[in-house]
Design an enzyme around this catalytic site. Structure first.
Site, PDB file in Angstrom:
ATOM      1  N   GLY A   1       0.833  -1.202   0.000  1.00 34.03           N
ATOM      2  CA  GLY A   1       0.000   0.000   0.000  1.00 34.03           C
ATOM      3  C   GLY A   1       0.864   1.247   0.000  1.00 34.03           C
TER       4      GLY A   1
ATOM      5  N   LEU B   1       0.630   3.544  -2.233  1.00 34.04           N
ATOM      6  CA  LEU B   1       1.109   3.442  -3.630  1.00 34.04           C
ATOM      7  C   LEU B   1       1.618   4.782  -4.162  1.00 34.04           C
ATOM      8  CD1 LEU B   1      -1.601   1.125  -5.240  1.00 34.04           C
ATOM      9  CD2 LEU B   1       0.465   0.508  -3.961  1.00 34.04           C
TER      10      LEU B   1
ATOM     11  N   HIS C   1       4.871   2.222  -8.246  1.00 34.35           N
ATOM     12  CA  HIS C   1       3.939   1.086  -8.167  1.00 34.35           C
ATOM     13  C   HIS C   1       2.985   1.125  -9.376  1.00 34.35           C
ATOM     14  CE1 HIS C   1       4.436   1.301  -3.577  1.00 34.35           C
ATOM     15  NE2 HIS C   1       4.842   0.086  -3.894  1.00 34.35           N
TER      16      HIS C   1
ATOM     17  N   GLN D   1       7.749  -8.702   8.201  1.00 36.00           N
ATOM     18  CA  GLN D   1       9.020  -8.265   7.604  1.00 36.00           C
ATOM     19  C   GLN D   1       9.564  -6.994   8.240  1.00 36.00           C
ATOM     20  OE1 GLN D   1       7.080  -7.733   3.584  1.00 36.00           O
ATOM     21  NE2 GLN D   1       8.528  -6.060   3.398  1.00 36.00           N
TER      22      GLN D   1
ATOM     23  N   SER E   1       9.612   5.848  -2.971  1.00 35.22           N
ATOM     24  CA  SER E   1       9.341   4.929  -1.866  1.00 35.22           C
ATOM     25  C   SER E   1       8.165   5.475  -1.092  1.00 35.22           C
ATOM     26  CB  SER E   1      10.580   4.871  -0.954  1.00 35.22           C
ATOM     27  OG  SER E   1      10.225   4.339   0.301  1.00 35.22           O
TER      28      SER E   1
ATOM     29  N   ARG F   1       7.882   5.455   1.957  1.00 37.42           N
ATOM     30  CA  ARG F   1       8.423   6.130   3.143  1.00 37.42           C
ATOM     31  C   ARG F   1       8.809   7.586   2.872  1.00 37.42           C
ATOM     32  NH1 ARG F   1      10.569   0.905   3.571  1.00 37.42           N
ATOM     33  NH2 ARG F   1      10.069  -0.189   5.522  1.00 37.42           N
TER      34      ARG F   1
HETATM   35  O1  PAF Z   1       8.463  -4.597  -1.701  1.00 39.50           O
HETATM   36  C1  PAF Z   1       7.459  -4.612  -0.962  1.00 39.50           C
HETATM   37  O2  PAF Z   1       6.611  -3.713  -0.963  1.00 39.50           O
HETATM   38  C2  PAF Z   1       7.265  -5.796  -0.030  1.00 39.50           C
HETATM   39  O3  PAF Z   1       8.477  -6.255   0.463  1.00 39.50           O
HETATM   40  C3  PAF Z   1       6.446  -6.934  -0.642  1.00 39.50           C
HETATM   41  C4  PAF Z   1       7.162  -7.558  -1.828  1.00 39.50           C
HETATM   42  C5  PAF Z   1       5.091  -6.419  -1.083  1.00 39.50           C
HETATM   43  C6  PAF Z   1       6.219  -8.045   0.390  1.00 39.50           C
HETATM   44  O4  PAF Z   1       5.503  -7.580   1.486  1.00 39.50           O
END
Ligand code: PAF
Length: 264
Positions: A31, A33, A37, A61, A185, A187
């Site tokens: 998300g 985006l 993306h 993660q 990104s 972020r």
């Molecule tokens: O690159 C990302 O946004 C994430 O690491 C992914 C591939 C969606 C996995 O959560």
């Protein structure tokens, strides 16, 4: 019309029903985006009959809980952007849906995942590979699109697909950049206007430096906290923190050499 699908079984029903017999391009995202993306989605729309995007903020993660909590996301805005592009399906599961095993089962790699990002973010790649494996198993896609910004992630996903004979083509896509060269990104949204301006120097300094040590010195002088800059298998990779926001980038070493030559 964009379909929002929340469960693995409903996604499978769609894939075997309305999407049956069609090529499917799949873009996994967390998300928040941005234009990069959306360019993956556009490429997928051009190369496949149908395109699906997953929006799932994968907490396994994140080694840093604050990074997870502050991860920028606006689900309605993301849906509107994907609908406008003509994407056919969004997969947006909950944690319980993605991890019925509560993360007892996971995918681990023992080489690439232990250095650079892996060293600085313990457990990160286990979370990435596990969720990507789950998503690929659910999506049954023809092609899956990954940005080169997350270079180690891309290598690990490719290796995992090969190691487990997954029937999907992984399509690497060049890093989307702003005009200033800053890698796009989610972020970046957390940076102040001054921070955004300074962030562009991250890529410039990595590119222009002759060695990773030179790049590190230059970045520290500029005010970045440097986690690492390293040359590995023909690429220069780096991670820095600015205004509490972690940024990563990488480039072909041939590009940095060209930059150095043009300075001489
Ligand atoms: O690159 C990302 O946004 C994430 O690491 C992914 C591939 C969606 C996995 O959560």
């Amino acid at each position: 019309m964009l379909q929002v699908i929340k469960t693995a079984s409903a996604f499978r029903d769609w894939r075997n029903g309305a999407a049956g017999g069609k090529t499917l391009g799949f873009i996994p995202t967390m998300g928040g985006l941005h234009a990069a993306h959306l360019s993956l989605a556009q490429r997928s729309l051009a190369e496949n009959d149908l395109t699906a995007v997953s929006i799932y903020l994968n907490r396994t993660q994140f080694n840093n809980p604050e990074d997870f909590e502050k991860y920028p996301a606006d689900f309605q805005e993301d849906l509107a952007a994907l609908e406008e592009l003509g994407v056919q399906a969004v997969f947006a599961p909950t944690y319980e849906e993605m991890y019925p095993d509560d993360y007892r089962y996971r995918i681990t790699e023992s080489e690439i995942s232990t250095v650079l990002e892996g060293e600085h973010r313990p457990g990160h790649f286990d979370g990435v590979m596990t969720v990507v494996m789950k998503l690929l198993c659910i999506a049954d896609a023809t092609r899956a699109y990954f940005g080169e910004k997350d270079w180690q992630q891309l290598q690990l996903v490719r290796g995992m697909v090969e190691a487990f004979f997954l029937p999907v083509e992984i399509v690497p896509c060049p890093t989307g950049r702003t005009e200033s060269g800053l890698a796009m990104s989610s972020r970046n949204r957390r940076l102040s206007p001054q921070g955004l301006e300074l962030a562009a120097r991250f890529n410039q300094a990595m590119r222009a430096a002759e060695t990773p040590q030179d790049a590190t010195r230059e970045l520290e002088t500029l005010g970045f906290e440097v986690e690492y800059v390293a040359d590995l298998e023909g690429r220069r990779l780096g991670a820095v923190v600015l205004e509490g926001v972690r940024l990563i980038d990488n480039m072909d070493l041939a590009e940095t050499a060209a930059a150095v030559a043009s300075k001489a």
